[in-house]
Scaffold this motif. Structure first.
Motif, mmCIF file in Angstrom:
data_model
loop_
_atom_site.group_PDB
_atom_site.id
_atom_site.type_symbol
_atom_site.label_atom_id
_atom_site.label_comp_id
_atom_site.label_asym_id
_atom_site.label_seq_id
_atom_site.Cartn_x
_atom_site.Cartn_y
_atom_site.Cartn_z
ATOM 1 N N PRO A 76 -11.063 -26.408 -11.284
ATOM 2 C CA PRO A 76 -9.779 -26.102 -11.938
ATOM 3 C C PRO A 76 -8.587 -26.278 -10.996
ATOM 4 N N LYS A 77 -8.751 -25.896 -9.737
ATOM 5 C CA LYS A 77 -7.667 -26.055 -8.760
ATOM 6 C C LYS A 77 -7.330 -27.524 -8.565
ATOM 7 N N ASP A 78 -8.355 -28.349 -8.368
ATOM 8 C CA ASP A 78 -8.107 -29.781 -8.175
ATOM 9 C C ASP A 78 -7.585 -30.438 -9.450
ATOM 10 N N PHE A 79 -8.008 -29.933 -10.606
ATOM 11 C CA PHE A 79 -7.485 -30.480 -11.866
ATOM 12 C C PHE A 79 -5.967 -30.336 -11.917
ATOM 13 N N VAL A 80 -5.482 -29.153 -11.594
ATOM 14 C CA VAL A 80 -4.031 -28.915 -11.590
ATOM 15 C C VAL A 80 -3.356 -29.826 -10.568
ATOM 16 N N GLY A 81 -3.930 -29.896 -9.360
ATOM 17 C CA GLY A 81 -3.351 -30.744 -8.318
ATOM 18 C C GLY A 81 -3.337 -32.208 -8.708
ATOM 19 N N TYR A 82 -4.429 -32.677 -9.296
ATOM 20 C CA TYR A 82 -4.500 -34.070 -9.731
ATOM 21 C C TYR A 82 -3.413 -34.375 -10.758
#
Length: 233
Positions: A76-82
């Motif tokens: 979820p963290k990387d999804f937001v960052g992406y």
């Protein structure tokens, strides 16, 4: 630090996709035609896949990232960052395109457009809003479904960039006359922000529909993966 590298890679990849894909449509669309524009989008993905694929996976598309999130290949963290960096990259790409157009004797980007998407009067064939939603869901489903499959197998991972690029080409061939082909919320949002007006009013379709299509692709693919593991057992 590794996350930042992935996010920056996504921004660069999305910038290239938008600059060359939307740029081909805006600057040379009348010369290239549907197939030429489709190839520009597809080849952008092929190029970036073999440059940043081993860094970030080369999603360069929130619809791909949401599918990877659902398939548990992205946190979820990387999804937001992406997604944040994909949008930033798309805006930078479209800003560069607008500068290039305004620096040439083309009448300005308000005349040439920026490869924005649209329906009703903004569609080359007058496709309705409902039609645009359905088309974008279907095209995104096919595109993302292919990505999920070709990147999930070590035997096909080496040619994944080519397969994904060619799939983007063929969904554009059908989609360009209908909506201009989005299948990518970041690619659609950036030109709409600069063009404004009707493009900005209609952009919600090209944000929501691709996200639905990508999510459906992930959900269906998870069912297939589950069946595959059951058959092996």
């Amino acid at each position: 630090m590794n996350s930042i590298k992935k996010y920056i890679a996504e921004a660069i990849g999305t910038m290239v996709l938008v600059l060359f894909g939307c740029g081909s449509a805006a600057i040379a669309g009348s010369v290239l035609g549907t197939f030429g524009i489709a190839m520009a989008f597809g080849l952008s993905i092929v190029a970036m896949a073999y440059v940043i694929g081993n860094i970030s996976g080369c999603h360069v598309n929130p619809a791909v990232s949401i599918a990877m999130l659902i398939d548990k290949r992205l946190s979820p963290k990387d999804f937001v960052g992406y997604v944040v960096f994909q949008v930033i990259g798309a805006i930078v790409g479209i800003a560069l395109l607008a500068f290039i157009i305004n620096s040439a004797d083309l009448g300005g980007f308000a005349v040439t457009g920026l490869g924005q998407n649209g329906f009703d009067e903004a569609s080359a064939v007058g496709l309705s809003m409902i039609g645009a939603i359905i088309v974008e869901i279907i095209l995104t489903f096919v595109f993302v479904f292919t990505i999920l499959g070709v990147t999930d197998n070590e035997k096909t991972s080496a040619i994944a960039g080519i397969v994904i690029g060619l799939t983007l080409v063929f969904v554009h061939i059908m989609g360009i006359p209908l909506t201009g082909t989005s299948v990518n919320p970041a690619r659609s949002l950036a030109p709409a922000l600069l063009i404004g007006g009707l493009a900005l009013q209609q952009v919600w379709v090209f944000i929501i529909a691709p996200l639905i299509g990508g999510s459906l692709a992930a959900l269906v693919y998870r069912v297939f993966k589950y069946d595959k593991s059951e058959n092996k057992a």
